[in-house]
Design an enzyme around this catalytic site. Sequence first.
Site, PDB file in Angstrom:
ATOM      1  CE1 TYR A 477      -4.156  -1.687   0.148  1.00 47.16           C
ATOM      2  CE2 TYR A 477      -3.094  -3.076   1.775  1.00 47.16           C
ATOM      3  CZ  TYR A 477      -4.135  -2.838   0.902  1.00 47.16           C
ATOM      4  OH  TYR A 477      -5.155  -3.745   0.793  1.00 47.16           O
ATOM      5  CG  LEU A 478       3.042   2.198   2.929  1.00 49.55           C
ATOM      6  CD1 LEU A 478       4.000   2.028   4.086  1.00 49.55           C
ATOM      7  CD2 LEU A 478       2.185   3.443   3.132  1.00 49.55           C
TER       8      LEU A 478
END
Length: 519
Positions: A477-478
């Site tokens: 997600y990053l």
Amino acid sequence: MKLSLAAEEVATFYGKMLDHEYTMKEVFRKNFFSDWRKEMSAEERKVIRRLDKCDFTEIHRHFVDRSAAQKALPREEKQKLKEEAEKLQQEFGYCILDGHREKIGNFKTEPPGLFRGRGEHPKMGMLKRRIRPEDVVINCSRDSKIPEPPAGHCWKEVRSDNTVTWLASWTENIQNSIKYIMLNPSSKLKGEKDWQKYELARRLKGLVGTIRAQYRADWKSREMKKRQRAVALYFIDKLALRAGNEKEEGETADTVGCCSLRVEHVRLLAEAGGQEHIVELDFLGKDSIRYYNRVPVEKPVYKNLQLFMENKDPGDELFDRLTTTSLNKHLQDLMDGLTAKVFRTYNASATLQEQLRALTRAEDNVAAKILSYNRANRAVAMLCNHQRATPKTFARSMQNLQLKIEAKRERVAEAKAEVEKAEAELGAGGDGKGQSFLEKRRRLLGRLEEQLGRLTTQATDKEENKQVALGTSKLNYLDPRISVAWCRRFAVPIEKIYNKTQREKFAWAIDMAGEDFEF
């Protein structure tokens, strides 16, 4: 009792896990026993009727001893095994993609065993069956050399589908889900997909203000359907909830997402802890992981939730006018390619960037900067509800760390005393030798204090991380360019943030991002 071959194999799966907390869980034991009995002969079924009468300790000991023997192998033997594994890797671990030799992610099928699942999965303990060549679909180009199945077997199917990225697939028997053999995360294809995913989330950054203004306006809509959609979108945006895909009846655990929330999952509190309009959410999310959160919301959201819950039973749907399909269609209309996951990716990456800005101090040493990074990563993991059970080895490793800290404190105290003594001797008329001795003692003290600081920082980090899984958000997600830019800006080696495998996966970001990259 001598067991038949099939029953003995399944018994060993349970025996291996005897020291695991799973074998204490009633659901696990019940499912295992039910599946084990199916593998037994009629004679065995007559004798073995209750799991609590079975003693697996001999089987368990056999595997413990075998594991110990493997660890105790001489170096040459271990090297031989390593070479054999490497030979397998070279033979099966690569494919040719568009003329380039690319590494395959995992080229082995899962061996049979007992299904564990995450969280409190209702199917835990069931028997995962052995995958046969007859279960496997091979995907390769028409002109390539088709891999040979093992002697006496054939593949389920060989197809040439260049619209998908998997090389082989089969259906597992527990949840009837399709498993795939894919390319390694470091492959060009995966890297491109990763980059596209984060670019999509960056596109949302430019539109998120408009989208938020629109769902805020829809809170007052005359259409109930629009109101429900607007509140659901607020949850997806602010709490990073998943949309929640519809499932077949009774197919798997009672897990829900935003669209499938029921009245029983939500509690409204006019005020709590000095804050107003509190919503308490409590439900089983993806992988049967409990999501529990108490958050203050804006007044119109609170009022709307009261309205949605009016005259409904606990088992009724909160958003009864909303489906995942209609929500996804609406998201698609707002922005091409927009899904709830894009919101999660955007909010996770934006949170990391903000937190890193707020927490990092340029004057800190590397250890303190890494603590700040992990705290920023932890804020994201908590937003995304990425939890884990406290590791079994946590207490012991923490104890060892505390012992190291105590020993280091003693050394610091001794070094301080030595510095004070050297200063006193020098003050009482020492010579040049005394001065250089004092300098040495001071340098030693400085080094020891720095080491003690590093150890205490490590202990803080360990304690804060014990129930949070940082890896999921870090890998999925990053945007890695945020981390790479941060490392470059604050002179932190990239290998302190990403291990070797992760650096290979994110090679595209390491090449691309300078210190001034903005998500």
